[in-house]
Design an enzyme around this catalytic site. Structure first.
Site, mmCIF file in Angstrom:
data_model
loop_
_atom_site.group_PDB
_atom_site.id
_atom_site.type_symbol
_atom_site.label_atom_id
_atom_site.label_comp_id
_atom_site.label_asym_id
_atom_site.label_seq_id
_atom_site.Cartn_x
_atom_site.Cartn_y
_atom_site.Cartn_z
ATOM 1 N N LEU A 1 0.820 -1.217 0.000
ATOM 2 C CA LEU A 1 0.000 0.000 0.000
ATOM 3 C C LEU A 1 0.852 1.265 0.000
ATOM 4 O O LEU A 1 1.875 1.352 0.680
ATOM 5 C CB LEU A 1 -0.920 -0.013 1.223
ATOM 6 C CG LEU A 1 -1.828 -1.240 1.341
ATOM 7 C CD1 LEU A 1 -2.730 -1.123 2.559
ATOM 8 C CD2 LEU A 1 -2.661 -1.452 0.083
ATOM 9 N N HIS B 1 -3.420 4.147 -2.368
ATOM 10 C CA HIS B 1 -4.372 3.246 -1.697
ATOM 11 C C HIS B 1 -4.977 3.925 -0.465
ATOM 12 O O HIS B 1 -6.172 3.795 -0.194
ATOM 13 C CB HIS B 1 -3.668 1.971 -1.219
ATOM 14 C CG HIS B 1 -3.111 1.124 -2.309
ATOM 15 N ND1 HIS B 1 -1.767 0.998 -2.535
ATOM 16 C CD2 HIS B 1 -3.728 0.339 -3.235
ATOM 17 C CE1 HIS B 1 -1.568 0.168 -3.555
ATOM 18 N NE2 HIS B 1 -2.727 -0.239 -3.994
ATOM 19 N N GLN C 1 -4.280 -11.786 -13.156
ATOM 20 C CA GLN C 1 -4.074 -10.555 -13.915
ATOM 21 C C GLN C 1 -2.597 -10.276 -14.204
ATOM 22 O O GLN C 1 -2.249 -9.160 -14.584
ATOM 23 C CB GLN C 1 -4.773 -9.364 -13.248
ATOM 24 C CG GLN C 1 -4.271 -8.999 -11.875
ATOM 25 C CD GLN C 1 -5.170 -7.978 -11.196
ATOM 26 O OE1 GLN C 1 -6.212 -8.325 -10.661
ATOM 27 N NE2 GLN C 1 -4.772 -6.709 -11.216
ATOM 28 N N GLU D 1 -8.876 6.481 -9.937
ATOM 29 C CA GLU D 1 -8.895 6.917 -11.340
ATOM 30 C C GLU D 1 -7.573 6.597 -12.043
ATOM 31 O O GLU D 1 -7.495 6.620 -13.255
ATOM 32 C CB GLU D 1 -9.155 8.426 -11.420
ATOM 33 C CG GLU D 1 -10.582 8.786 -11.099
ATOM 34 C CD GLU D 1 -10.841 10.287 -11.061
ATOM 35 O OE1 GLU D 1 -9.889 11.078 -11.260
ATOM 36 O OE2 GLU D 1 -11.992 10.655 -10.801
ATOM 37 N N GLN E 1 -9.692 0.210 -15.992
ATOM 38 C CA GLN E 1 -10.209 -0.756 -15.007
ATOM 39 C C GLN E 1 -11.474 -0.207 -14.338
ATOM 40 O O GLN E 1 -12.462 -0.933 -14.143
ATOM 41 C CB GLN E 1 -9.132 -1.040 -13.963
ATOM 42 C CG GLN E 1 -9.637 -1.766 -12.717
ATOM 43 C CD GLN E 1 -8.518 -2.123 -11.768
ATOM 44 O OE1 GLN E 1 -7.764 -3.051 -12.011
ATOM 45 N NE2 GLN E 1 -8.402 -1.404 -10.647
HETATM 46 O O1 PAF Z 1 -6.283 -2.186 -8.907
HETATM 47 C C1 PAF Z 1 -5.864 -3.210 -8.310
HETATM 48 O O2 PAF Z 1 -5.065 -3.138 -7.374
HETATM 49 C C2 PAF Z 1 -6.354 -4.564 -8.767
HETATM 50 O O3 PAF Z 1 -6.522 -4.602 -10.149
HETATM 51 C C3 PAF Z 1 -7.632 -5.007 -8.040
HETATM 52 C C4 PAF Z 1 -8.804 -4.095 -8.381
HETATM 53 C C5 PAF Z 1 -7.415 -5.028 -6.551
HETATM 54 C C6 PAF Z 1 -8.026 -6.412 -8.500
HETATM 55 O O4 PAF Z 1 -7.015 -7.335 -8.215
#
Ligand code: PAF
Length: 283
Positions: free
Chosen positions: A33, A37, A61, A150, A155
């Site tokens: 973080l 975050h 991902q 943003e 996403q």
């Molecule tokens: O933005 C992120 O950190 C990731 O893509 C998420 C939304 C936590 C999904 O793993």
């Protein structure tokens, strides 16, 4: 602050809170973080009464270009930071817990063209992986509100669309990108930059601002502006994937008369793939 690792424990606590009339706000993260975050968590505190953060590095991902094992993991520091921000519960599951068959939301999630362009073109399967994990986390936590940055603009739009497609009653809140003193957007991937690359990195944002100023001054030669910005980034030492000027609501190519525009860029600098964007009202 509670920390739980199983869906059963997560649901038990959230059901109790809901029965007491609490409003649940979810902040999904992959940990490591930073200020970006923490801004999401601070915003979450204004959207509801119980803040639930998730820390889960979602293997679905990651692609060949980015090493899942090398992704920075700092659980102890993350928990300290979340405690300081008055988080109520942290969900830190293992892969097998999240991807257990019974937590699948739908056999195949609805996919739309948003998934295959921009970052979706350069990172095939990336947004499918994001949609898969976010839909599962939504199903597990059943929040009233979920908060996203943003900074990951594509996403964000995909998740808003996912919520509509799945008919979920979850409000999506978006938080502006948080930046270092020199404009570089906070990102866990900044840790991959060496000192020389770190000195170059703010030029990505500077380039977006330069394009934004031109749009605000009335210039509409979008594809020429994209190529020129790409070339300038190359000259600065980046390996750009794209610079794109798009409609901020749809991510389609910006029309001449568009007045709400997003300028997005993704570019490699050494081992780091940096993404950034700015929103521009041109009217
Ligand atoms: O933005 C992120 O950190 C990731 O893509 C998420 C939304 C936590 C999904 O793993």
């Amino acid at each position: 602050m509670q920390t739980v690792a199983t869906v059963a424990d997560l649901r038990q606590q959230i059901s109790l809170w809901k029965s007491q009339g609490e409003r649940i706000v979810l902040v999904p993260t992959m940990g490591n973080l930073h200020e970006g975050h923490l801004a999401l968590v601070r915003h979450a505190a204004r959207c509801g009464s119980k803040i639930v953060c998730t820390i889960f590095v979602n293997s679905l991902q990651f692609d060949r270009q980015e090493d899942l094992a090398a992704y920075p993991r700092t659980p102890r520091e993350d928990l300290d930071a979340l405690r300081c921000e008055n988080t109520d519960l942290v969900f830190m599951p293992e892969h097998a817990e999240v991807y257990a068959e019974q937590h699948r939301v739908q056999k195949s999630l609805p996919v739309n063209p948003l998934y295959r362009q921009l970052c979706g073109e350069f990172r095939p399967g990336f947004f499918d992986g994001v949609a898969e994990v976010v839909s599962r986390l939504f199903h597990m936590a059943d929040p009233d509100v979920a908060v996203f940055g943003e900074k990951d603009y594509q996403q964000l739009l995909i998740i808003k669309q996912l919520v509509r497609d799945l008919g979920l009653a979850i409000e999506i809140e978006q938080v502006p990108t948080q930046r270092e003193h020199d404009g570089l957007a906070f990102s866990s991937r900044n840790a991959y930059l060496d000192p020389q690359e770190r000195a170059i990195a703010p030029q990505l944002y500077a380039e977006l601002v330069r394009v934004g100023e031109r749009i605000k001054s009335g210039l509409r030669t979008f594809s020429q502006m994209e190529s020129q910005a790409t070339e300038r980034l190359q000259r600065a030492g980046f390996r750009p994937d794209y610079v794109a000027i798009r409609d901020a609501e749809t991510l389609e190519n910006a029309a001449y008369e568009a007045d709400y525009i997003v300028i997005l860029a993704a570019a490699w600098l050494g081992k780091a793939r940096l993404i950034d964007n700015i929103l521009v009202r041109s009217g």
